[in-house]
Design a protein around this motif. Structure first.
Motif, PDB file in Angstrom:
ATOM      1  N   ILE A   1       0.840  -1.194   0.000  1.00  0.00           N
ATOM      2  CA  ILE A   1       0.000   0.000   0.000  1.00  0.00           C
ATOM      3  C   ILE A   1       0.880   1.251   0.000  1.00  0.00           C
ATOM      4  CG2 ILE A   1      -0.301   0.063   2.506  1.00  0.00           C
ATOM      5  CD1 ILE A   1      -3.185   1.101   1.947  1.00  0.00           C
ATOM      6  N   SER A   2       2.034   1.186   0.654  1.00  0.00           N
ATOM      7  CA  SER A   2       2.933   2.347   0.678  1.00  0.00           C
ATOM      8  C   SER A   2       3.420   2.695  -0.726  1.00  0.00           C
ATOM      9  CB  SER A   2       4.134   2.075   1.584  1.00  0.00           C
ATOM     10  OG  SER A   2       3.733   1.890   2.920  1.00  0.00           O
ATOM     11  N   GLU A   3       3.839   1.698  -1.490  1.00  0.00           N
ATOM     12  CA  GLU A   3       4.288   1.935  -2.862  1.00  0.00           C
ATOM     13  C   GLU A   3       3.143   2.437  -3.735  1.00  0.00           C
ATOM     14  OE1 GLU A   3       7.650  -1.293  -3.839  1.00  0.00           O
ATOM     15  OE2 GLU A   3       5.815  -2.101  -2.949  1.00  0.00           O
ATOM     16  N   ARG A   4       1.969   1.879  -3.534  1.00  0.00           N
ATOM     17  CA  ARG A   4       0.807   2.298  -4.314  1.00  0.00           C
ATOM     18  C   ARG A   4       0.402   3.728  -3.953  1.00  0.00           C
ATOM     19  NH1 ARG A   4      -1.758  -2.258  -6.800  1.00  0.00           N
ATOM     20  NH2 ARG A   4      -0.563  -4.104  -6.304  1.00  0.00           N
ATOM     21  N   MET A   5       0.462   4.062  -2.661  1.00  0.00           N
ATOM     22  CA  MET A   5       0.138   5.421  -2.247  1.00  0.00           C
ATOM     23  C   MET A   5       1.202   6.393  -2.756  1.00  0.00           C
ATOM     24  SD  MET A   5      -2.786   5.301  -0.875  1.00  0.00           S
ATOM     25  CE  MET A   5      -2.858   6.985  -0.340  1.00  0.00           C
ATOM     26  N   TRP A   6       2.470   5.979  -2.773  1.00  0.00           N
ATOM     27  CA  TRP A   6       3.536   6.826  -3.311  1.00  0.00           C
ATOM     28  C   TRP A   6       3.292   7.089  -4.793  1.00  0.00           C
ATOM     29  CZ3 TRP A   6       6.859  10.275  -2.046  1.00  0.00           C
ATOM     30  CH2 TRP A   6       7.903  10.601  -2.900  1.00  0.00           C
ATOM     31  N   SER A   7       2.911   6.059  -5.523  1.00  0.00           N
ATOM     32  CA  SER A   7       2.621   6.220  -6.941  1.00  0.00           C
ATOM     33  C   SER A   7       1.439   7.174  -7.133  1.00  0.00           C
ATOM     34  CB  SER A   7       2.329   4.861  -7.567  1.00  0.00           C
ATOM     35  OG  SER A   7       2.034   5.003  -8.928  1.00  0.00           O
ATOM     36  N   PHE A   8       0.412   7.022  -6.313  1.00  0.00           N
ATOM     37  CA  PHE A   8      -0.737   7.925  -6.372  1.00  0.00           C
ATOM     38  C   PHE A   8      -0.296   9.360  -6.103  1.00  0.00           C
ATOM     39  CE2 PHE A   8      -3.966  10.318  -4.039  1.00  0.00           C
ATOM     40  CZ  PHE A   8      -5.004  10.325  -4.955  1.00  0.00           C
ATOM     41  N   TYR A   9       0.510   9.541  -5.069  1.00  0.00           N
ATOM     42  CA  TYR A   9       0.985  10.875  -4.691  1.00  0.00           C
ATOM     43  C   TYR A   9       1.819  11.509  -5.812  1.00  0.00           C
ATOM     44  CZ  TYR A   9       3.757  14.468  -2.353  1.00  0.00           C
ATOM     45  OH  TYR A   9       4.380  15.639  -2.022  1.00  0.00           O
TER      46      TYR A   9
ATOM     47  N   PHE B   1      23.795   3.137  -3.421  1.00  0.00           N
ATOM     48  CA  PHE B   1      22.653   4.058  -3.413  1.00  0.00           C
ATOM     49  C   PHE B   1      22.933   5.219  -4.361  1.00  0.00           C
ATOM     50  CE2 PHE B   1      22.541   1.856   0.681  1.00  0.00           C
ATOM     51  CZ  PHE B   1      21.268   1.324   0.631  1.00  0.00           C
ATOM     52  N   GLN B   2      22.956   4.909  -5.648  1.00  0.00           N
ATOM     53  CA  GLN B   2      23.261   5.891  -6.679  1.00  0.00           C
ATOM     54  C   GLN B   2      21.975   6.402  -7.329  1.00  0.00           C
ATOM     55  OE1 GLN B   2      25.994   4.269  -9.542  1.00  0.00           O
ATOM     56  NE2 GLN B   2      27.468   3.658  -7.987  1.00  0.00           N
ATOM     57  N   GLY B   3      22.036   7.658  -7.774  1.00  0.00           N
ATOM     58  CA  GLY B   3      20.923   8.227  -8.535  1.00  0.00           C
ATOM     59  C   GLY B   3      19.687   8.441  -7.689  1.00  0.00           C
ATOM     60  N   GLU B   4      18.555   8.556  -8.377  1.00  0.00           N
ATOM     61  CA  GLU B   4      17.288   8.750  -7.670  1.00  0.00           C
ATOM     62  C   GLU B   4      16.848   7.429  -7.062  1.00  0.00           C
ATOM     63  OE1 GLU B   4      12.801  10.474  -8.202  1.00  0.00           O
ATOM     64  OE2 GLU B   4      14.373  11.153  -9.557  1.00  0.00           O
ATOM     65  N   LEU B   5      16.505   7.477  -5.785  1.00  0.00           N
ATOM     66  CA  LEU B   5      16.154   6.271  -5.041  1.00  0.00           C
ATOM     67  C   LEU B   5      14.647   6.086  -4.969  1.00  0.00           C
ATOM     68  CD1 LEU B   5      18.658   6.781  -2.083  1.00  0.00           C
ATOM     69  CD2 LEU B   5      19.018   5.461  -4.180  1.00  0.00           C
ATOM     70  N   SER B   6      14.219   4.839  -5.027  1.00  0.00           N
ATOM     71  CA  SER B   6      12.799   4.521  -4.858  1.00  0.00           C
ATOM     72  C   SER B   6      12.402   4.787  -3.412  1.00  0.00           C
ATOM     73  CB  SER B   6      12.539   3.054  -5.216  1.00  0.00           C
ATOM     74  OG  SER B   6      13.075   2.205  -4.208  1.00  0.00           O
ATOM     75  N   LEU B   7      11.132   4.685  -3.141  1.00  0.00           N
ATOM     76  CA  LEU B   7      10.613   4.914  -1.795  1.00  0.00           C
ATOM     77  C   LEU B   7      11.332   4.059  -0.755  1.00  0.00           C
ATOM     78  CD1 LEU B   7       8.423   6.259  -0.005  1.00  0.00           C
ATOM     79  CD2 LEU B   7       6.954   4.305  -0.564  1.00  0.00           C
ATOM     80  N   PHE B   8      11.425   2.759  -0.979  1.00  0.00           N
ATOM     81  CA  PHE B   8      12.057   1.878  -0.007  1.00  0.00           C
ATOM     82  C   PHE B   8      13.571   2.005  -0.001  1.00  0.00           C
ATOM     83  CE2 PHE B   8       8.159  -1.101  -0.207  1.00  0.00           C
ATOM     84  CZ  PHE B   8       7.514  -0.350   0.764  1.00  0.00           C
ATOM     85  N   GLN B   9      14.174   2.338  -1.137  1.00  0.00           N
ATOM     86  CA  GLN B   9      15.621   2.557  -1.159  1.00  0.00           C
ATOM     87  C   GLN B   9      16.015   3.752  -0.290  1.00  0.00           C
ATOM     88  OE1 GLN B   9      16.062   2.878  -5.426  1.00  0.00           O
ATOM     89  NE2 GLN B   9      17.144   0.918  -5.520  1.00  0.00           N
ATOM     90  N   ARG B  10      15.163   4.748  -0.218  1.00  0.00           N
ATOM     91  CA  ARG B  10      15.427   5.916   0.629  1.00  0.00           C
ATOM     92  C   ARG B  10      15.531   5.483   2.098  1.00  0.00           C
ATOM     93  NH1 ARG B  10      11.436  10.416  -2.242  1.00  0.00           N
ATOM     94  NH2 ARG B  10      12.068   9.828  -4.346  1.00  0.00           N
ATOM     95  N   ILE B  11      14.567   4.678   2.505  1.00  0.00           N
ATOM     96  CA  ILE B  11      14.586   4.180   3.884  1.00  0.00           C
ATOM     97  C   ILE B  11      15.768   3.241   4.067  1.00  0.00           C
ATOM     98  CG2 ILE B  11      13.309   2.887   5.642  1.00  0.00           C
ATOM     99  CD1 ILE B  11      10.728   3.742   4.144  1.00  0.00           C
TER     100      ILE B  11
END
Length: 197
Positions: free
Chosen positions: A8-16, A84-94
């Motif tokens: 749901i977190s990834e889906r909500m991130w995509s929605f956002y 951790f190169q480039g733009e990180l996905s939601l979970f990669q940030r954490i």
């Protein structure tokens, strides 16, 4: 427009993020929640659910071999720069901040606070960002809770290693950990300098 990801977190991130671009899919909180294959027990508390989803995601990742050193050492910084190169996905940030915790660069409490997941619920207001785009079609108070969380938390803007170091520096200075903040600033300088790559 389908919303990708299994949690749901990834889906909500995509929605956002779709919403911020102005191409928000017509959906509801319940549609997103029901389409998730992860546990959604804490779905109405974005911080808790995000942490739950991250832990599930992390358990599915292959094991890593972290350097043996502890703290902001050159070996640890090199590992972080490589992984951790480039733009990180939601979970990669954490994961980047969690890896710093595993390396002994920061404590778990410092990690949680910096990511807006801890008890202090540290929030960042970024005046340059657009607010939630709302054409009246998608109004759902539960969706608003998630979009507000992403827009006000560090998760929403700390999308690369340099920004994560900036985040940690600010968070540690705010909490009075100036010595550790200086170490983080030094690491940030190494990450952003041309010599670091």
């Amino acid at each position: 427009m389908p919303i990708s990801g299994l949690s749901i977190s990834e889906r909500m991130w995509s929605f956002y993020t779709s919403n911020q671009r102005g191409d928000c899919p017509v959906t509801s909180f319940d549609q997103i929640k029901n389409s998730s294959t992860y546990d959604t027990t804490n779905a109405e508390d974005p911080g808790k659910q995000l942490l739950d989803d991250y832990r599930t995601w992390k358990a599915e990742q292959p094991p890593r071999n972290l350097p043996d050193s502890k703290g902001a050492t050159e070996d640890n910084l090199k590992y972080l720069r490589q992984h951790f190169q480039g733009e990180l996905s939601l979970f990669q940030r954490i994961d980047a901040v969690d890896t710093m915790r595993e390396m002994g660069i920061i404590t778990e409490d410092q990690m949680m606070d910096a990511l807006s997941l801890g008890d202090s619920k540290m929030r960042f207001l970024r005046l340059c960002d657009a607010g939630l785009v709302d054409g009246g079609v998608n109004f759902d108070a539960k969706l608003d809770k998630w979009t507000d969380y992403f827009s006000m938390s560090s998760i929403g803007w700390a999308n690369n290693l340099s920004k994560i170091f900036e985040l940690l520096n600010s968070s540690l200075r705010f909490s009075g950990k100036v010595d550790l903040a200086e170490e983080i600033q030094s690491a940030l300088n190494q990450v952003t300098s041309k010599k670091a790559f």
